[in-house]
Write an enzyme that holds these catalytic residues in place. Sequence first.
Site, mmCIF file in Angstrom:
data_model
loop_
_atom_site.group_PDB
_atom_site.id
_atom_site.type_symbol
_atom_site.label_atom_id
_atom_site.label_comp_id
_atom_site.label_asym_id
_atom_site.label_seq_id
_atom_site.Cartn_x
_atom_site.Cartn_y
_atom_site.Cartn_z
ATOM 1 N N MET A 199 3.941 -13.825 2.992
ATOM 2 C CA MET A 199 3.338 -13.958 4.319
ATOM 3 C C MET A 199 2.045 -14.764 4.205
ATOM 4 O O MET A 199 1.808 -15.681 4.962
ATOM 5 C CB MET A 199 2.999 -12.571 4.884
ATOM 6 C CG MET A 199 4.181 -11.650 5.045
ATOM 7 S SD MET A 199 3.658 -10.028 5.646
ATOM 8 C CE MET A 199 3.737 -9.064 4.170
ATOM 9 N N GLU B 186 5.223 -0.155 3.989
ATOM 10 C CA GLU B 186 4.421 -0.739 2.909
ATOM 11 C C GLU B 186 3.078 -0.016 2.804
ATOM 12 O O GLU B 186 2.625 0.341 1.720
ATOM 13 C CB GLU B 186 4.218 -2.232 3.211
ATOM 14 C CG GLU B 186 3.216 -2.900 2.283
ATOM 15 C CD GLU B 186 3.100 -4.412 2.507
ATOM 16 O OE1 GLU B 186 3.879 -4.966 3.311
ATOM 17 O OE2 GLU B 186 2.244 -5.027 1.865
ATOM 18 N N GLY C 289 -19.383 8.179 -18.897
ATOM 19 C CA GLY C 289 -20.554 7.481 -19.439
ATOM 20 C C GLY C 289 -20.170 6.087 -19.920
ATOM 21 O O GLY C 289 -19.274 5.455 -19.354
ATOM 22 N N PRO D 159 4.410 -0.472 8.310
ATOM 23 C CA PRO D 159 4.040 0.935 8.086
ATOM 24 C C PRO D 159 4.586 1.512 6.775
ATOM 25 O O PRO D 159 3.884 2.248 6.088
ATOM 26 C CB PRO D 159 4.640 1.643 9.310
ATOM 27 C CG PRO D 159 4.596 0.612 10.380
ATOM 28 C CD PRO D 159 4.897 -0.691 9.675
ATOM 29 N N GLY E 151 -4.531 -14.967 6.134
ATOM 30 C CA GLY E 151 -4.386 -13.687 5.429
ATOM 31 C C GLY E 151 -4.287 -12.584 6.464
ATOM 32 O O GLY E 151 -3.210 -12.295 6.990
ATOM 33 N N GLY F 154 -2.887 -5.433 4.032
ATOM 34 C CA GLY F 154 -3.811 -5.257 5.171
ATOM 35 C C GLY F 154 -5.065 -4.581 4.654
ATOM 36 O O GLY F 154 -4.998 -3.496 4.060
ATOM 37 N N PHE G 179 -1.112 -15.670 -3.245
ATOM 38 C CA PHE G 179 -1.234 -14.231 -3.570
ATOM 39 C C PHE G 179 0.132 -13.541 -3.565
ATOM 40 O O PHE G 179 0.209 -12.365 -3.186
ATOM 41 C CB PHE G 179 -2.120 -13.505 -2.550
ATOM 42 C CG PHE G 179 -3.574 -13.858 -2.591
ATOM 43 C CD1 PHE G 179 -4.286 -13.802 -3.777
ATOM 44 C CD2 PHE G 179 -4.259 -14.224 -1.440
ATOM 45 C CE1 PHE G 179 -5.634 -14.109 -3.814
ATOM 46 C CE2 PHE G 179 -5.612 -14.526 -1.468
ATOM 47 C CZ PHE G 179 -6.299 -14.477 -2.658
ATOM 48 N N ILE G 180 1.191 -14.219 -3.958
ATOM 49 C CA ILE G 180 2.514 -13.604 -3.819
ATOM 50 C C ILE G 180 2.889 -12.796 -5.070
ATOM 51 O O ILE G 180 3.119 -13.350 -6.156
ATOM 52 C CB ILE G 180 3.595 -14.662 -3.474
ATOM 53 C CG1 ILE G 180 3.142 -15.467 -2.244
ATOM 54 C CG2 ILE G 180 4.959 -13.998 -3.253
ATOM 55 C CD1 ILE G 180 2.694 -14.639 -1.020
ATOM 56 N N GLN H 204 -23.641 21.364 -14.250
ATOM 57 C CA GLN H 204 -23.347 21.600 -12.833
ATOM 58 C C GLN H 204 -22.889 20.330 -12.118
ATOM 59 O O GLN H 204 -21.993 20.352 -11.276
ATOM 60 C CB GLN H 204 -24.571 22.182 -12.118
ATOM 61 C CG GLN H 204 -24.202 22.651 -10.718
ATOM 62 C CD GLN H 204 -25.402 23.072 -9.903
ATOM 63 O OE1 GLN H 204 -26.401 22.349 -9.818
ATOM 64 N NE2 GLN H 204 -25.335 24.239 -9.321
HETATM 65 C C1 LIG Z 1 -3.181 -8.773 -5.950
HETATM 66 C C2 LIG Z 1 -2.742 -9.207 -4.590
HETATM 67 C C3 LIG Z 1 -1.389 -9.151 -4.258
HETATM 68 C C4 LIG Z 1 -0.957 -9.592 -3.000
HETATM 69 N N1 LIG Z 1 0.393 -9.627 -2.724
HETATM 70 C C5 LIG Z 1 0.823 -10.229 -1.584
HETATM 71 C C6 LIG Z 1 2.214 -10.451 -1.368
HETATM 72 O O1 LIG Z 1 3.075 -10.066 -2.180
HETATM 73 N N2 LIG Z 1 2.608 -11.098 -0.237
HETATM 74 C C7 LIG Z 1 1.697 -11.546 0.698
HETATM 75 O O2 LIG Z 1 2.115 -12.127 1.693
HETATM 76 N N3 LIG Z 1 0.358 -11.352 0.506
HETATM 77 C C8 LIG Z 1 -0.094 -10.720 -0.606
HETATM 78 N N4 LIG Z 1 -1.448 -10.545 -0.821
HETATM 79 C C9 LIG Z 1 -2.399 -11.038 0.178
HETATM 80 C C10 LIG Z 1 -3.140 -9.950 0.916
HETATM 81 O O3 LIG Z 1 -2.288 -9.254 1.788
HETATM 82 C C11 LIG Z 1 -4.341 -10.605 1.611
HETATM 83 O O4 LIG Z 1 -5.253 -10.977 0.592
HETATM 84 C C12 LIG Z 1 -4.999 -9.696 2.632
HETATM 85 O O5 LIG Z 1 -4.148 -9.479 3.726
HETATM 86 C C13 LIG Z 1 -6.333 -10.269 3.144
HETATM 87 O O6 LIG Z 1 -6.217 -11.608 3.525
HETATM 88 P P1 LIG Z 1 -7.276 -12.683 2.954
HETATM 89 O O7 LIG Z 1 -7.321 -12.523 1.472
HETATM 90 O O8 LIG Z 1 -6.931 -14.010 3.489
HETATM 91 O O9 LIG Z 1 -8.677 -12.212 3.512
HETATM 92 P P2 LIG Z 1 -9.263 -12.565 4.966
HETATM 93 O O10 LIG Z 1 -8.226 -12.330 5.977
HETATM 94 O O11 LIG Z 1 -9.903 -13.916 4.902
HETATM 95 O O12 LIG Z 1 -10.406 -11.458 5.113
HETATM 96 C C14 LIG Z 1 -11.785 -11.672 4.770
HETATM 97 C C15 LIG Z 1 -12.585 -10.443 5.223
HETATM 98 O O13 LIG Z 1 -12.508 -10.333 6.655
HETATM 99 C C16 LIG Z 1 -12.168 -9.005 6.995
HETATM 100 N N5 LIG Z 1 -11.438 -8.968 8.254
HETATM 101 C C17 LIG Z 1 -10.246 -9.500 8.537
HETATM 102 N N6 LIG Z 1 -9.867 -9.225 9.787
HETATM 103 C C18 LIG Z 1 -10.844 -8.476 10.330
HETATM 104 C C19 LIG Z 1 -11.042 -7.878 11.611
HETATM 105 N N7 LIG Z 1 -10.141 -7.975 12.581
HETATM 106 N N8 LIG Z 1 -12.206 -7.204 11.818
HETATM 107 C C20 LIG Z 1 -13.118 -7.103 10.836
HETATM 108 N N9 LIG Z 1 -12.983 -7.634 9.613
HETATM 109 C C21 LIG Z 1 -11.856 -8.318 9.353
HETATM 110 C C22 LIG Z 1 -11.311 -8.545 5.835
HETATM 111 O O14 LIG Z 1 -11.205 -7.152 5.797
HETATM 112 C C23 LIG Z 1 -12.061 -9.131 4.661
HETATM 113 O O15 LIG Z 1 -13.117 -8.271 4.326
HETATM 114 C C24 LIG Z 1 -1.899 -10.063 -2.052
HETATM 115 C C25 LIG Z 1 -3.264 -10.065 -2.380
HETATM 116 C C26 LIG Z 1 -3.690 -9.668 -3.623
HETATM 117 C C27 LIG Z 1 -5.160 -9.762 -3.956
#
Ligand SMILES: Cc1cc2nc3c(=O)[nH]c(=O)nc-3n(C[C@H](O)[C@H](O)[C@H](O)COP(=O)(O)OP(=O)(O)OC[C@H]3O[C@@H](n4cnc5c(N)ncnc54)[C@H](O)[C@@H]3O)c2cc1C
Length: 386
Positions: free
Chosen positions: A127, A244, A341, A242, A133, A366, A158-159, A281
């Site tokens: 996706m 996932e 530690g 949901p 993202g 997400g 990031f797939i 404690q």
């Molecule tokens: C190890 C790993 C595996 C992954 N595997 C897959 C995969 O198999 N398939 C796939 O399709 N993707 C995959 N992803 C992608 C992942 O789903 C995205 O990284 C994630 O959805 C966030 O998108 P972004 O990295 O573009 O961050 P951005 O969308 O650019 O977000 C940047 C910041 O903005 C914040 N933000 C976003 N929207 C809002 C909002 N409405 N209000 C407030 N803050 C917001 C975010 O929380 C974040 O802090 C993977 C990512 C990683 C790191």
Amino acid sequence: MTNPVDQQELALFRDSVIKALETEVAPQYEAWEKNGIVPRELWNTLGNAGMLCVDVPEDCGGCGAPFQYSVVVGEELARLGFGALSTNVMVHSDIVAPYLSHLGNEEQKRQWLPGMVSGEAVGAIAMTEPGAGSDLQAMRTSAVKDGENYILNGSKTFITNGQHADMVIVAAKTDPQAGAKGISLFLVDTSLPGFSKGRNLDKIGQHSGDTSELFFSDMRIPASAMLGEEGQGFVYLMRELPRERLVIGALGVAAARGSLDMTIQYAQERELFGQKLSLLQNTRFEIARMETDYRINKAFVDQCIREYEEGKLDAPTASMAKYSATEMQCRVADGCLQLFGGYGYTTEYPISRNFIDARVQRIYGGTSEVMKEIIARSVLGRSPQK
Ligand SMILES: Cc1cc2nc3c(=O)[nH]c(=O)nc-3n(C[C@H](O)[C@H](O)[C@H](O)COP(=O)(O)OP(=O)(O)OC[C@H]3O[C@@H](n4cnc5c(N)ncnc54)[C@H](O)[C@@H]3O)c2cc1C
């Protein structure tokens, strides 16, 4: 109402999963982490051991076990400290396979599901793009109809499982003017010309879980590879997310159990100031705090698992499970590492891996912020800017 799962049988299955992981995964896991990827054959090994896609129906090559069985595989991978592999298997078994089971036609199911159960075919879902993202609707990958084919162009990033994937569910725009209604899903066979894998991204944790860039360049895919109906891709993504999110929450809970178990044992062995660490404690209060945090989240996630099995889990509740359990997982990993530690900061102690592997759980599937937005919308309605 679904039949209740026999908990004794489930416990036997859990034992068999633990045994298989102890022999097939534990001895090599360190080497795979250093290599930055698991060997391709591991997928066949896991398939032979009956650990992939266990809830896929029997007529599609699976054993038609209840969803809880699939959760058990992920839980044990996470609890035993194989964070990267828990992500790989979750994507394959708990994300990609259900898309096929729920949306695929008979031919598509026959083409891919038996291989995914046996490990002959590795599944991935694409996706995310460099510019899309959290904001999935901004995706630019396009699929243009050309006779009996679609021509796919674009890139994903990031797939998970990108390096080994034989089939990738790709979200692409079939109608760029139609916003969310212009997105469709395709079952992309990675052996076809026009597909290429980019880098296996160098991450701070979950090293053996491959995370890749993927490229589609004038890739001709048959129209029969469309999953479900044209233009319904976004609806399908929202419908499947949901599960996932729930499974990511369940992995978080199980990983926290692993962190707590190793810390309780360490606190009972480590001596300082002439007494056991467990008698201070602060240690007692910290363990009490984290055990409580863990149990509250376990109870909630278990309730969500039952609701999912009964077809009652809604999107905001699944978001609560992911948000709460993964934040708890990180709090627990941090608190546990502190009790080790300086040793906790070395790679010799597995708590350091639990700490670093936990971090991404609040991001993928997400982010926590997106989860909060979904939850807030269900309580307060949409914010005016949206
Ligand atoms: C190890 C790993 C595996 C992954 N595997 C897959 C995969 O198999 N398939 C796939 O399709 N993707 C995959 N992803 C992608 C992942 O789903 C995205 O990284 C994630 O959805 C966030 O998108 P972004 O990295 O573009 O961050 P951005 O969308 O650019 O977000 C940047 C910041 O903005 C914040 N933000 C976003 N929207 C809002 C909002 N409405 N209000 C407030 N803050 C917001 C975010 O929380 C974040 O802090 C993977 C990512 C990683 C790191």
